[in-house]
Design a protein around this motif. Sequence first.
Motif, PDB file in Angstrom:
ATOM      1  N   GLY A 109      39.024  37.334  39.898  1.00 18.88           N
ATOM      2  CA  GLY A 109      38.545  37.218  41.263  1.00 18.88           C
ATOM      3  C   GLY A 109      38.490  38.556  41.968  1.00 18.88           C
ATOM      4  N   LEU A 110      39.521  39.357  41.761  1.00 14.27           N
ATOM      5  CA  LEU A 110      39.577  40.671  42.389  1.00 14.27           C
ATOM      6  C   LEU A 110      38.503  41.592  41.823  1.00 14.27           C
ATOM      7  N   LEU A 111      38.310  41.582  40.512  1.00 18.60           N
ATOM      8  CA  LEU A 111      37.317  42.457  39.877  1.00 18.60           C
ATOM      9  C   LEU A 111      35.900  42.068  40.272  1.00 18.60           C
ATOM     10  N   ALA A 112      35.634  40.768  40.394  1.00 21.88           N
ATOM     11  CA  ALA A 112      34.311  40.323  40.822  1.00 21.88           C
ATOM     12  C   ALA A 112      34.007  40.797  42.246  1.00 21.88           C
ATOM     13  N   ALA A 113      35.002  40.710  43.117  1.00 18.71           N
ATOM     14  CA  ALA A 113      34.813  41.165  44.501  1.00 18.71           C
ATOM     15  C   ALA A 113      34.617  42.675  44.552  1.00 18.71           C
ATOM     16  N   LEU A 114      35.350  43.403  43.720  1.00 23.28           N
ATOM     17  CA  LEU A 114      35.227  44.856  43.694  1.00 23.28           C
ATOM     18  C   LEU A 114      33.840  45.268  43.208  1.00 23.28           C
ATOM     19  N   ALA A 115      33.335  44.577  42.190  1.00 22.50           N
ATOM     20  CA  ALA A 115      32.001  44.890  41.677  1.00 22.50           C
ATOM     21  C   ALA A 115      30.924  44.606  42.718  1.00 22.50           C
ATOM     22  N   GLU A 116      31.124  43.552  43.506  1.00 22.31           N
ATOM     23  CA  GLU A 116      30.153  43.205  44.540  1.00 22.31           C
ATOM     24  C   GLU A 116      30.151  44.228  45.668  1.00 22.31           C
ATOM     25  N   ARG A 117      31.342  44.664  46.074  1.00 20.43           N
ATOM     26  CA  ARG A 117      31.435  45.584  47.211  1.00 20.43           C
ATOM     27  C   ARG A 117      31.144  47.019  46.816  1.00 20.43           C
ATOM     28  N   HIS A 118      31.496  47.398  45.592  1.00 20.83           N
ATOM     29  CA  HIS A 118      31.342  48.790  45.158  1.00 20.83           C
ATOM     30  C   HIS A 118      30.694  48.824  43.773  1.00 20.83           C
ATOM     31  N   PRO A 119      29.400  48.507  43.690  1.00 17.91           N
ATOM     32  CA  PRO A 119      28.748  48.396  42.382  1.00 17.91           C
ATOM     33  C   PRO A 119      28.697  49.695  41.597  1.00 17.91           C
ATOM     34  N   ASP A 120      28.820  50.846  42.273  1.00 17.94           N
ATOM     35  CA  ASP A 120      28.763  52.125  41.565  1.00 17.94           C
ATOM     36  C   ASP A 120      30.127  52.607  41.088  1.00 17.94           C
ATOM     37  N   LEU A 121      31.152  51.848  41.395  1.00 16.44           N
ATOM     38  CA  LEU A 121      32.501  52.225  40.976  1.00 16.44           C
ATOM     39  C   LEU A 121      32.746  51.667  39.572  1.00 16.44           C
ATOM     40  N   LEU A 268      52.427  38.027  43.415  1.00 14.80           N
ATOM     41  CA  LEU A 268      51.602  38.933  42.621  1.00 14.80           C
ATOM     42  C   LEU A 268      51.297  40.158  43.474  1.00 14.80           C
ATOM     43  N   HIS A 269      51.493  41.317  42.903  1.00 18.61           N
ATOM     44  CA  HIS A 269      51.309  42.568  43.643  1.00 18.61           C
ATOM     45  C   HIS A 269      50.334  43.495  42.933  1.00 18.61           C
ATOM     46  N   VAL A 270      49.674  44.330  43.722  1.00 12.03           N
ATOM     47  CA  VAL A 270      48.968  45.494  43.193  1.00 12.03           C
ATOM     48  C   VAL A 270      49.908  46.686  43.332  1.00 12.03           C
ATOM     49  N   LEU A 271      50.141  47.376  42.229  1.00 17.27           N
ATOM     50  CA  LEU A 271      50.987  48.575  42.223  1.00 17.27           C
ATOM     51  C   LEU A 271      50.106  49.816  42.262  1.00 17.27           C
ATOM     52  N   THR A 272      50.442  50.760  43.143  1.00 18.57           N
ATOM     53  CA  THR A 272      49.729  52.029  43.224  1.00 18.57           C
ATOM     54  C   THR A 272      50.722  53.147  43.493  1.00 18.57           C
ATOM     55  N   ARG A 273      50.290  54.359  43.270  1.00 12.76           N
ATOM     56  CA  ARG A 273      51.096  55.503  43.679  1.00 12.76           C
ATOM     57  C   ARG A 273      50.839  55.772  45.155  1.00 12.76           C
ATOM     58  N   ARG A 279      44.478  58.310  44.141  1.00 14.03           N
ATOM     59  CA  ARG A 279      43.080  58.695  44.161  1.00 14.03           C
ATOM     60  C   ARG A 279      42.349  57.934  45.252  1.00 14.03           C
ATOM     61  N   PRO A 280      41.321  58.562  45.875  1.00 16.74           N
ATOM     62  CA  PRO A 280      40.607  57.886  46.956  1.00 16.74           C
ATOM     63  C   PRO A 280      40.011  56.544  46.543  1.00 16.74           C
ATOM     64  N   ALA A 281      39.571  56.400  45.281  1.00 17.32           N
ATOM     65  CA  ALA A 281      38.968  55.133  44.842  1.00 17.32           C
ATOM     66  C   ALA A 281      39.945  53.974  44.956  1.00 17.32           C
ATOM     67  N   LEU A 286      42.398  48.472  47.190  1.00 20.03           N
ATOM     68  CA  LEU A 286      43.356  47.845  48.094  1.00 20.03           C
ATOM     69  C   LEU A 286      42.656  47.105  49.232  1.00 20.03           C
ATOM     70  N   ARG A 287      41.599  47.689  49.753  1.00 12.88           N
ATOM     71  CA  ARG A 287      40.865  47.012  50.825  1.00 12.88           C
ATOM     72  C   ARG A 287      40.204  45.740  50.290  1.00 12.88           C
ATOM     73  N   THR A 288      39.630  45.827  49.098  1.00 13.22           N
ATOM     74  CA  THR A 288      39.006  44.648  48.490  1.00 13.22           C
ATOM     75  C   THR A 288      40.046  43.579  48.188  1.00 13.22           C
ATOM     76  N   ALA A 289      41.218  43.990  47.703  1.00 12.85           N
ATOM     77  CA  ALA A 289      42.284  43.031  47.415  1.00 12.85           C
ATOM     78  C   ALA A 289      42.706  42.299  48.678  1.00 12.85           C
ATOM     79  N   SER A 290      42.831  43.033  49.779  1.00  9.16           N
ATOM     80  CA  SER A 290      43.226  42.419  51.049  1.00  9.16           C
ATOM     81  C   SER A 290      42.172  41.424  51.526  1.00  9.16           C
ATOM     82  N   GLU A 291      40.901  41.811  51.447  1.00 11.10           N
ATOM     83  CA  GLU A 291      39.823  40.935  51.901  1.00 11.10           C
ATOM     84  C   GLU A 291      39.705  39.699  51.007  1.00 11.10           C
TER      85      GLU A 291
END
Length: 303
Positions: A109-121, A268-273, A279-281, A286-291
């Motif tokens: 679900g998270l990856l599908a939303a990320l691909a929709e919002r940021h197709p060039d990532l 369930l958590h997203v872990l980041t530094r 990294r800016p990406a 994180l914004r997509t995960a929240s939305e």
Amino acid sequence: MSELRRLRYFLAVAGERNFTRAAERLHIAQPALSRQIRQLEQELGVRLLDRTTHSVEPTEAGRLLMERGAELCAEADRLWRDVRGFAESERASLTLGYSTSTGYGTAPGLLAALAERHPDLAVTTRLLTTAEIVTGVTDGTLDAGLVRCPPPTPELVRTLVRLEPQGVLLPASHPLAGQESVETASLAGERLLVHPREANPGHFDAITAIFTRAGLSPQLLLRQLSFDAAHTPVVRGEAVSVVGESAVDGLPGTLVWRPLRPASTIELHVLTRGGAGRRPAVAHLLRTASETARAAGWLRSPA
């Protein structure tokens, strides 16, 4: 920002203790450099340099500006670099590690939303154990990780994305399978299928705590396979298992999932530094995960 440019000019002169060498280093004419330093002194209302025929020495105010000005310029450089990175990150890559259990519904679900919002990532995913994800995010080989009940790791930031309702996995022929929900206390005498604690101590403790709160101390059957989509021991009637509701998709017809009473959830958590190591990406993730969590109702506690 002319003040920042003049500060850099001042730091070059104060560091070289010489206008000529500083001008050569900055690739500007010496008269122009001298004029910029005088304008900086006029703006601040204080003399920054004591000039002699052969040398230049910082005044007391100049030494303070040298010390703190260098920090300011370094921080400004980091800020500009990070902000520019947001534009570049649309064409950048992101490496996400996820555990098997999050692959049922949360990660897709998270990856599908990320691909929709940021197709060039360009996103690369890696299926890993919880321990491997924590290590990978910590050492930078992963940009982020999606895990259940991650261990406390001071250098990592945990972002909650889902409170997943838990239920019991039963053979369809089990006496409790006909109920809409199953009271945890009614599982007394059942063996509980779990991963070994060392695989993910936080998840192990969270699952066993569900039974402890119901006054039970179940006999444990440790999983022999890290991933068994068929849930073989449960199908054979050797044990029951507590899993999240997302595991319902793709269950064999010989099994049923029933929510537990009282309702229980697993985090369930997203872990980041954090800080400069992020990294800016990752901000897009994180914004997509929240939305996504908000739209899917992932953070609502079950009634």
